[in-house]
Design an enzyme around this catalytic site. Structure first.
Site, short mmCIF file in Angstrom:
data_model
loop_
_atom_site.label_atom_id
_atom_site.label_comp_id
_atom_site.label_asym_id
_atom_site.label_seq_id
_atom_site.Cartn_x
_atom_site.Cartn_y
_atom_site.Cartn_z
N ALA A 1 0.82 -1.21 0.00
CA ALA A 1 0.00 0.00 0.00
C ALA A 1 0.85 1.27 0.00
CB ALA A 1 -0.93 0.01 1.20
N THR A 2 2.03 1.21 0.61
CA THR A 2 2.89 2.39 0.61
C THR A 2 3.25 2.80 -0.81
OG1 THR A 2 3.79 1.98 2.82
CG2 THR A 2 5.14 3.31 1.33
N ASN B 1 -6.13 3.49 11.03
CA ASN B 1 -5.35 2.36 11.52
C ASN B 1 -5.07 2.41 13.01
OD1 ASN B 1 -3.64 4.61 10.63
ND2 ASN B 1 -1.92 3.32 11.22
N GLN C 1 -7.23 -0.59 5.80
CA GLN C 1 -7.83 -1.18 6.99
C GLN C 1 -9.32 -1.50 6.80
OE1 GLN C 1 -6.20 -1.97 9.79
NE2 GLN C 1 -4.24 -1.03 9.29
N SER D 1 -3.89 -3.44 0.62
CA SER D 1 -2.73 -4.20 1.09
C SER D 1 -3.16 -5.62 1.43
CB SER D 1 -2.13 -3.54 2.33
OG SER D 1 -1.10 -4.34 2.88
N HIS E 1 -1.54 -7.99 3.29
CA HIS E 1 -1.26 -8.55 4.62
C HIS E 1 -2.16 -7.98 5.72
CE1 HIS E 1 1.20 -5.45 6.88
NE2 HIS E 1 1.31 -4.94 5.66
N THR F 1 8.40 -7.18 -12.44
CA THR F 1 7.90 -8.55 -12.58
C THR F 1 7.02 -8.89 -11.38
OG1 THR F 1 9.89 -9.20 -13.77
CG2 THR F 1 8.59 -10.97 -12.78
N CYS G 1 4.42 1.32 12.21
CA CYS G 1 5.51 2.00 11.52
C CYS G 1 6.11 3.11 12.38
CB CYS G 1 5.04 2.58 10.19
SG CYS G 1 3.61 3.64 10.31
#
Length: 370
Positions: free
Chosen positions: A68-69, A148, A176, A194, A196, A232, A314
Site C-alpha cells: 500500500a505504501t 489504523n 484497513q 494491502s 497482509h 515482474t 511504523c
C-alpha cells in the site's frame, strides 16, 4: 502467545497459503513470459486480480504493487505532480497514515500547496473545513476509509462528492477497511489496498484505478501493470492476495459479527478505561483505550505473552507521540497512556479473556508501585 495487533498485520489465512505453495514450487514461471509456464503463472495472476476487483464492480482495474505504501506514493505523486501548474493543492486529513502525510509533505516541499484538515474529538474529519478547502485549485483529495490507530470510519462518500464537484481526483486509503466495511466506490477514483491486512501475504498491495484515471508512473521499466507500473509480478503473492480477498467477501458477515462480539466483550472487561475515537462510525476490530498514568512501554514489556501496540507499527519505537491521538485532542500524557488492541477472524473469547487479565494485572502493579 496471544496476538492482538491485527492493524499492524494479520495472520496468513491457511487457504491463502495453500494457494501460494504450488506457485512457489513447480509453478514458478515468470507471468510475463510467453511459454506455457509463463502463461500458467499469468492465469493465476489474472484470477487473483478478478477476485480482488470483484467488490469494485465495472469501470476500473486493479494494478498490483509491492504494498500500500507504493500504491499511495504512486497515486499521490502521479496525480499531483503533473497537475501542479493549474491545480497545486492537495487536501488530506490530520489522521492519515504516514505513507500519505509524508508523501504529501514531500510534495509541499516541491512547491505544492498542502491542506491538512482537522478532525473532531471522535476522529471524524471536519466536513465544513473540507468544503472550504476543496476547490478548483485542488488536484487530489486523499483520505483513509478506516483509521489504523483508532478505527474510525471517514465519510468518504461526502469527500468524494466534494472532490468530484471541484474536478479533483479522490484517493481512498482502504487498507484497513477493504472487505470489512462498505466502500463507497462511486465516490472514489483511486483506492489503495494491502494483502497482509486481510490475511494475505506481505510484500504485495494494489491500486484500483477508475477507468480514465492514469497517474504518472512512479516506477519506470516494462509497464507490466496497466501500462503504468513496472516490475515482474510474484504470482504466489498475487494468488495469496486473491484468495484472501475472496475470503473477506465470503466471510464478511461472519467476521463482522465476530469482531463486534469481541469488541463488546473487551469493553466490558476494560470498562474503566477510556476509548479513543468515536464509538459509532468505527470498525470494531480496533479498540484504542487509555488509562491515566499508564506507562505503555513498560506495559508492553511486562505483558510479553500478549502482542499489542501503542499505536501504528511504523511509528513504534520512534518515541514520538501519535499524531492521530494528538489530532483528536489528547495531551501527550494521554496519548502515551493509550494502547491499541486489534483482533479479528482468528481471535477467540478465551484469547481475549487471558490477554485482558494479563494487561489488567500488569497495569494494577504499575499503579501500586507508582
Amino acid at each position: 502467545m496471544i496476538y492482538l495487533d491485527y492493524q499492524a498485520t494479520t495472520p496468513l489465512a491457511p487457504e491463502a497459503r495453500s494457494a501460494m505453495v504450488p506457485l512457489l514450487d513447480a509453478g514458478f514461471g515468470n507471468p510475463h513470459s510467453p511459454h506455457r509456464m509463463g502463461r500458467e503463472a499469468r492465469a493465476a495472476v489474472e484470477v487473483a486480480r478478478e477476485r480482488i476487483a470483484a467488490p469494485f464492480g465495472p469501470g476500473g482495474r486493479i494494478a498490483f504493487t509491492s504494498g500500500a505504501t507504493e500504491a499511495l506514493n504512486w497515486a499521490i505523486k502521479g496525480i499531483a505532480k503533473p497537475a501542479r501548474a493549474s491545480r497545486p493543492r492537495i487536501v488530506t486529513t490530520a489522521i492519515e497514515h504516514a505513507a500519505v502525510l509524508d508523501t504529501a509533505g514531500w510534495l509541499a516541499q516541491q512547491g505544492h500547496e498542502l491542506i491538512v484538515l482537522p478532525v473532531s474529538a471522535g476522529g471524524i474529519v471536519d466536513l465544513d473545513a473540507a468544503e472550504a478547502a476543496i476547490d478548483g485549485r485542488t488536484a487530489l483529495v486523499a483520505a483513509m476509509l478506516v483509521n489504523n490507530e483508532i478505527g474510525t470510519i471517514q465519510p468518504i462518500a461526502e469527500l468524494g462528492r466534494m472532490a468530484r464537484n471541484a474536478g479533483a481526483v479522490m484517493l481512498c486509503d482502504a487498507v484497513q477497511g477493504y472487505g470489512r466495511v462498505p466502500l463507497p466506490v462511486d465516490a472514489c477514483d483511486l483506492v489503495a489496498l494491502s494483502a497482509h491486512k486481510i490475511h494475505g501475504p506481505k510484500g504485495i498491495g494494489a491500486l484500483w484505478l477508475r477507468d480514465g484515471v492514469n497517474p504518472e508512473p512512479l516506477l519506470h521499466g516494462g509497464g507490466q501493470e496497466a501500462g503504468l507500473r513496472s516490475g515482474t509480478l510474484a504470482p504466489a503473492l498475487c494468488a495469496g492476495f486473491g484468495v484472501a480477498a475472496q475470503l473477506m467477501r465470503e466471510r464478511a458477515e461472519e467476521d463482522s459479527d465476530h469482531v463486534f462480539r469481541l469488541f463488546g466483550h473487551a469493553r466490558s472487561i476494560m470498562g474503566n478505561w477510556q476509548v479513543n475515537g468515536a464509538l459509532d462510525h468505527r470498525y470494531f476490530g480496533n479498540l484504542n483505550i487509555r488509562r491515566a498514568g499508564l506507562d505503555v512501554a513498560r506495559l508492553i514489556s511486562d505483558v510479553r505473552e500478549v502482542m499489542f501496540s501503542a499505536g501504528s507499527a511504523c511509528a513504534s519505537g520512534s518515541g514520538r507521540t501519535s499524531h492521530v491521538l494528538k489530532a483528536i485532542g489528547l495531551t501527550d500524557a494521554e496519548a502515551k497512556s493509550s494502547i491499541r488492541l486489534g483482533f479479528g477472524r482468528y481471535t477467540t473469547i478465551e484469547d481475549l479473556d487471558r490477554a485482558m487479565a494479563l494487561i489488567l494485572a500488569a497495569a494494577a502493579t504499575q499503579k501500586e508501585w507508582a
